[in-house]
Design an enzyme around this catalytic site. Structure first.
Site, short mmCIF file in Angstrom:
data_model
loop_
_atom_site.label_atom_id
_atom_site.label_comp_id
_atom_site.label_asym_id
_atom_site.label_seq_id
_atom_site.Cartn_x
_atom_site.Cartn_y
_atom_site.Cartn_z
N GLY A 75 0.84 -1.19 0.00
CA GLY A 75 0.00 0.00 0.00
C GLY A 75 0.87 1.24 0.00
O GLY A 75 2.00 1.23 -0.51
N LYS A 105 1.17 -1.24 14.39
CA LYS A 105 0.93 -0.98 15.82
C LYS A 105 0.23 -2.14 16.51
O LYS A 105 0.40 -2.34 17.72
CB LYS A 105 0.08 0.28 15.98
CG LYS A 105 0.80 1.58 15.67
CD LYS A 105 -0.06 2.78 15.98
CE LYS A 105 -1.09 3.04 14.90
NZ LYS A 105 -0.50 3.48 13.63
N GLU A 150 10.16 0.94 15.11
CA GLU A 150 10.20 2.38 15.36
C GLU A 150 8.98 3.10 14.81
O GLU A 150 8.40 3.97 15.45
CB GLU A 150 11.47 2.97 14.74
CG GLU A 150 11.67 4.45 15.03
CD GLU A 150 12.06 4.72 16.47
OE1 GLU A 150 11.18 5.18 17.24
OE2 GLU A 150 13.22 4.45 16.83
N ASP A 202 -6.06 5.29 17.85
CA ASP A 202 -4.71 5.33 17.27
C ASP A 202 -3.72 5.85 18.31
O ASP A 202 -2.63 5.28 18.50
CB ASP A 202 -4.70 6.23 16.02
CG ASP A 202 -3.31 6.38 15.44
OD1 ASP A 202 -2.78 5.38 14.91
OD2 ASP A 202 -2.74 7.49 15.51
N LYS A 244 -0.53 3.84 20.52
CA LYS A 244 0.84 4.35 20.66
C LYS A 244 1.23 4.49 22.13
O LYS A 244 2.36 4.16 22.51
CB LYS A 244 0.96 5.69 19.94
CG LYS A 244 0.79 5.59 18.43
CD LYS A 244 0.75 6.96 17.77
CE LYS A 244 0.53 6.83 16.26
NZ LYS A 244 0.42 8.16 15.59
#
Length: 360
Positions: free
Chosen positions: A12, A114, A141, A218, A222
C-alpha cells in the site's frame, strides 16, 4: 560477508514508499528481496534469487503463484541460504499474531504495524520471548511517530538507567492538525469544529471515515506501546481512559457521510470547551500522557498553557516530551512529522538497515 534475505508483506502507501527506498540502498546493504505479497497476490523466488524491485508492479499483477499462508512464508524464509527478515507493512492483526512463529524460526521482524505491540499483553510477551530464544530481532520504530526516533530514544533512556517519570505529548498528526487549526496559539479566527474536520478530510489529513481518528484509538495504541517499553504492564488500549471525540448520538451513524452531515449539530460543545480554555489563557490539544510512577495512562482533551511546546505546535507535527531524572524539569522533546507514507517508510528502512548490519 553472508547474504541476508527479505520478504515484504503489503504494498500500500507505506509499502510502495518502502520498496522505492529499498531499491536505492547500496548493493552491500540491500538484502535480497525473495518474497513480495499483497492480499491476493504474491511473488515467490523459489531459487532465492533477488526479485527485481523495479519490475514488481507488473510482476505482482501477472503472478500466478499460489498465495502462501503465513506459516508457509515462515517456512520458506527459514530455508533461505542465509538470515532472513520479514518486513510487515500491513496493519493486519493476523500478520501481527504470526510474529512469534517467524521469530521462533530465527526470522527477524521489521514493521510499522501498531497492532502487534498494542494488542494483548500476552502477544507482546510471546513476541519478545520468541525473539530472545533465537536471537532474532524486532524493530518497530514506525509504530509510534512514523520516522521520528521515539521508540529508540525511550529504549536508550531505559537501557542506560535513566528514570523515566512521565511521557506526554501529541501523538497523532491528524489530531495535531485539527486542534492547531481549531484552537491556534495566536487566537486567530478558525471556523467551527465540523468545518475544520471537513477540510481535513478533504485534504486527506484524516482517514476516509474521520471517526477512525476521532475515537482516539490510534493514540491509545501508541501510548500502550510506550508504556510497555517504559516498564508498565498495560493490558491494551482499552484498559485506560481514552476520550472519544465522536458524539454519542453519532456513534451509530451508518456511514462517514451521515456522520459528517450531522457533526455540525454538535459544534457548540467543542466551541464551549475552546472558549473556556481561551478565558484561562490556554489552548485545546488532544494529549496522551503516561505517569510511570503511578502507572496512570490517559488520552483526551487538555487545556494547555500558552508558551509551552505543546501549545505552540503548528501543522500536523507530533510532539513527544520525555520527563526523566537526568533531564530534570526540562523534558527531552522530539518534534516533527508523525505521519505520511514517506516518513513512515523511512523509519521502516532505517530499522531494516539496523537489522542487516547486526546480522552481518
Amino acid at each position: 560477508m553472508s547474504r541476508t534475505y527479505v520478504a515484504v508483506l503489503g504494498v500500500g502507501g507505506v509499502g510502495k514508499a518502502f520498496l522505492s527506498q529499498l531499491s536505492l540502498l547500496p548493493d552491500h546493504l540491500r538484502p535480497a528481496l525473495i518474497f513480495l505479497s499483497r492480499s491476493s497476490k504474491n511473488i515467490v523466488s523459489k531459487d532465492y534469487e533477488p526479485i527485481q524491485i523495479s519490475q514488481y508492479p507488473s510482476s505482482l499483477a501477472s503472478s500466478s503463484s499460489p498465495v502462501l499462508k503465513l506459516p508457509e512464508v515462515a517456512q520458506f524464509l527459514s530455508n533461505a541460504p542465509g538470515r532472513s527478515i520479514v518486513v510487515d507493512n500491513t496493519s493486519s492483526q493476523d500478520v501481527a499474531e504470526a510474529y512469534p512463529s517467524f521469530l521462533s524460526k530465527g526470522i527477524s521482524v521489521v514493521t510499522p504495524n501498531k497492532k502487534a505491540f498494542s494488542s494483548s499483553y500476552g502477544l507482546w510477551g510471546d513476541i519478545f520471548s520468541a525473539a530472545s530464544s533465537t536471537n532474532a530481532m524486532v524493530y518497530h520504530e514506525s509504530s509510534v511517530g512514523a520516522g521520528l526516533p521515539v521508540i529508540s530514544t525511550l529504549k536508550d533512556l531505559v537501557a542506560t538507567g535513566d528514570q523515566v517519570t512521565r511521557i506526554e505529548g501529541v501523538f497523532s498528526g491528524t489530531m495535531s492538525y485539527l486542534f492547531n487549526t481549531f484552537s491556534p496559539a495566536d487566537n486567530e479566527p478558525s471556523g467551527s469544529w465540523s468545518e475544520i474536520v471537513a477540510k481535513a478530510k478533504e485534504a486527506g489529513f484524516t482517514e476516509p471515515d474521520p471517526r477512525d481518528d476521532l475515537n482516539g484509538m490510534d493514540v491509545a495504541r501508541k501510548l500502550t506501546i510506550l508504556a510497555r517499553i517504559a516498564g508498565l504492564k498495560v493490558e491494551g488500549p482499552t484498559s485506560f481512559p481514552v476520550q472519544s471525540l465522536i458524539p454519542k448520538e453519532l456513534e451509530s451513524a451508518s456511514s462517514a457521510e451521515e456522520f459528517m452531515s450531522k457533526l455540525p449539530d454538535h459544534d457548540k460543545d467543542m466551541e464551549r470547551y475552546k472558549k473556556e480554555a481561551k478565558s484561562a489563557n490556554k489552548v485545546v490539544r488532544y494529549v496522551g500522557s503516561i505517569d510511570v510512577a503511578s502507572g496512570a495512562v490517559k488520552v483526551g482533551l487538555q487545556m494547555v498553557e500558552l508558551g509551552t511546546p505543546t501549545a505552540s505546535l503548528r501543522g500536523s507535527d507530533n510532539l513527544i516530551c520525555f520527563y526523566t531524572q537526568r533531564y530534570g524539569a526540562n523534558p527531552l522533546v522530539i518534534q516533527g512529522a508523525g505521519a505520511g507514507a514517506e516518513v513512515t517508510a523511512m523509519g521502516v528502512t532505517a530499522d531494516l538497515l539496523k537489522v542487516v548490519e547486526r546480522l552481518r
